[in-house]
Write an enzyme that holds these catalytic residues in place. Structure first.
Site, PDB file in Angstrom:
ATOM      1  N   LYS A  14      39.660  40.027  42.965  1.00 56.78           N
ATOM      2  CA  LYS A  14      40.160  41.089  42.092  1.00 56.78           C
ATOM      3  C   LYS A  14      39.865  42.475  42.667  1.00 56.78           C
ATOM      4  O   LYS A  14      40.730  43.339  42.661  1.00 56.78           O
ATOM      5  CB  LYS A  14      39.541  40.983  40.685  1.00 56.78           C
ATOM      6  CG  LYS A  14      39.869  39.682  39.961  1.00 56.78           C
ATOM      7  CD  LYS A  14      39.389  39.704  38.514  1.00 56.78           C
ATOM      8  CE  LYS A  14      37.900  39.847  38.332  1.00 56.78           C
ATOM      9  NZ  LYS A  14      37.110  38.695  38.840  1.00 56.78           N
ATOM     10  N   ARG A  89      36.873  40.407  29.385  1.00 57.06           N
ATOM     11  CA  ARG A  89      36.234  39.148  29.770  1.00 57.06           C
ATOM     12  C   ARG A  89      35.950  38.253  28.566  1.00 57.06           C
ATOM     13  O   ARG A  89      35.417  37.169  28.747  1.00 57.06           O
ATOM     14  CB  ARG A  89      34.925  39.457  30.477  1.00 57.06           C
ATOM     15  CG  ARG A  89      34.996  39.318  32.013  1.00 57.06           C
ATOM     16  CD  ARG A  89      33.626  39.671  32.521  1.00 57.06           C
ATOM     17  NE  ARG A  89      33.284  39.206  33.818  1.00 57.06           N
ATOM     18  CZ  ARG A  89      33.326  39.933  34.929  1.00 57.06           C
ATOM     19  NH1 ARG A  89      33.846  41.141  34.912  1.00 57.06           N
ATOM     20  NH2 ARG A  89      32.875  39.451  36.058  1.00 57.06           N
ATOM     21  N   ARG A 128      30.160  37.436  50.342  1.00 53.02           N
ATOM     22  CA  ARG A 128      30.126  38.831  49.866  1.00 53.02           C
ATOM     23  C   ARG A 128      28.679  39.279  49.673  1.00 53.02           C
ATOM     24  O   ARG A 128      28.329  40.417  49.980  1.00 53.02           O
ATOM     25  CB  ARG A 128      30.910  38.936  48.543  1.00 53.02           C
ATOM     26  CG  ARG A 128      30.998  40.355  47.994  1.00 53.02           C
ATOM     27  CD  ARG A 128      31.930  40.443  46.811  1.00 53.02           C
ATOM     28  NE  ARG A 128      31.428  39.752  45.629  1.00 53.02           N
ATOM     29  CZ  ARG A 128      32.137  39.529  44.517  1.00 53.02           C
ATOM     30  NH1 ARG A 128      33.380  39.938  44.437  1.00 53.02           N
ATOM     31  NH2 ARG A 128      31.608  38.903  43.485  1.00 53.02           N
ATOM     32  N   ARG A 134      24.429  42.828  46.450  1.00 54.07           N
ATOM     33  CA  ARG A 134      24.391  42.458  45.028  1.00 54.07           C
ATOM     34  C   ARG A 134      23.557  41.206  44.852  1.00 54.07           C
ATOM     35  O   ARG A 134      23.882  40.161  45.407  1.00 54.07           O
ATOM     36  CB  ARG A 134      25.819  42.205  44.520  1.00 54.07           C
ATOM     37  CG  ARG A 134      26.579  43.463  44.203  1.00 54.07           C
ATOM     38  CD  ARG A 134      27.990  43.147  43.781  1.00 54.07           C
ATOM     39  NE  ARG A 134      28.082  42.269  42.621  1.00 54.07           N
ATOM     40  CZ  ARG A 134      29.217  41.954  42.015  1.00 54.07           C
ATOM     41  NH1 ARG A 134      30.356  42.445  42.469  1.00 54.07           N
ATOM     42  NH2 ARG A 134      29.220  41.155  40.972  1.00 54.07           N
ATOM     43  N   ARG A 146      27.471  32.630  36.302  1.00 54.05           N
ATOM     44  CA  ARG A 146      28.658  33.492  36.147  1.00 54.05           C
ATOM     45  C   ARG A 146      29.923  32.654  36.009  1.00 54.05           C
ATOM     46  O   ARG A 146      30.812  32.982  35.221  1.00 54.05           O
ATOM     47  CB  ARG A 146      28.769  34.445  37.340  1.00 54.05           C
ATOM     48  CG  ARG A 146      27.683  35.515  37.310  1.00 54.05           C
ATOM     49  CD  ARG A 146      27.543  36.201  38.647  1.00 54.05           C
ATOM     50  NE  ARG A 146      28.709  37.021  38.965  1.00 54.05           N
ATOM     51  CZ  ARG A 146      28.986  37.455  40.194  1.00 54.05           C
ATOM     52  NH1 ARG A 146      28.203  37.141  41.206  1.00 54.05           N
ATOM     53  NH2 ARG A 146      30.037  38.202  40.398  1.00 54.05           N
TER      54      ARG A 146
END
Ligand code: AMP
Length: 191
Positions: A14, A89, A128, A134, A146
């Site tokens: 996204k 969400r 990532r 992160r 998640r």
């Protein structure tokens, strides 16, 4: 106004596709994940509250993110359209967004839903994590949490918009450019 929701699980691309879409269509990018990370970096009260949920891979309470989106909409009255990334969400967030946009005589034009299988998502998030810094991209337990939050609370948002014929599924695998072209085709056929 052309308002687009880029929908999909964590790691579906996204953020990457949002950057390209806002450039091409002149939309204002609203990523609740980015807004929350900014609050954390600035050590605000909201940021500190949100961090405790994000560190566990849980969704931040609806009221917090809805408030942030409301402020962002108010702050950009001249925008020709918004790209919502990572929001809504939950179905409650979707209903709140519909109401906020309706109060501006606007609404969601299209929901583009990126489809990527679970194994590929975990791989992408871990890659990532090596460069993003992160912590929620690095810990396998948090990544799993998640994805569970997504299945339980976020996936039903597609049903909310499918009910009004707004959802288009797009294959989220291939090169970045191939996926971008598929997204653009869907937008261009509805603009
Ligand atoms: P993201 O960058 O979109 O992957 O979001 C990172 C984290 O921020 C998520 O795992 C949630 O904890 C939180 N978050 C981002 N957007 C939302 C939202 N719309 N509702 C609730 N929590 C969110």
């Amino acid at each position: 106004m052309f308002n687009l929701i880029l929908f999909g699980p964590p790691g579906s691309g996204k953020g990457t596709q949002s950057e390209k879409l806002i450039d091409k269509y002149g939309l204002l990018h609203l990523s609740t994940g980015d807004l929350l990370r900014k609050e954390i970096a600035n050590q605000t009260k909201l940021g500190l509250e949100a961090k405790s949920f994000m560190d566990k891979g849980q969704l931040v309470p609806d009221a917090v993110v809805i408030g942030m989106i409301n402020s962002a909409l108010e702050a950009n009255p001249a925008a020709k359209g918004f790209l919502f990334d990572g929001f809504p969400r939950t179905v409650a967030q979707a209903e709140a967004l519909d109401n906020l946009l309706a109060s501006k005589n606007s609404g969601i034009s299209i929901v583009l839903a990126l489809e990527v299988d679970q194994e590929e998502l975990v791989k992408r998030i871990q890659i990532r994590g090596q460069s993003s810094g992160r912590s929620d991209d690095s810990d396998p337990n948090v990544i799993r949490a998640r994805l569970v939050e997504y299945e339980n609370k976020t996936a039903p948002v597609a049903g909310h918009y499918a009910g009004v014929g707004k959802v288009v599924y797009v294959k989220g695998v291939g090169t970045i450019d191939e996926i971008f072209q598929s997204l653009c085709r869907q937008i261009d056929s509805r603009k």
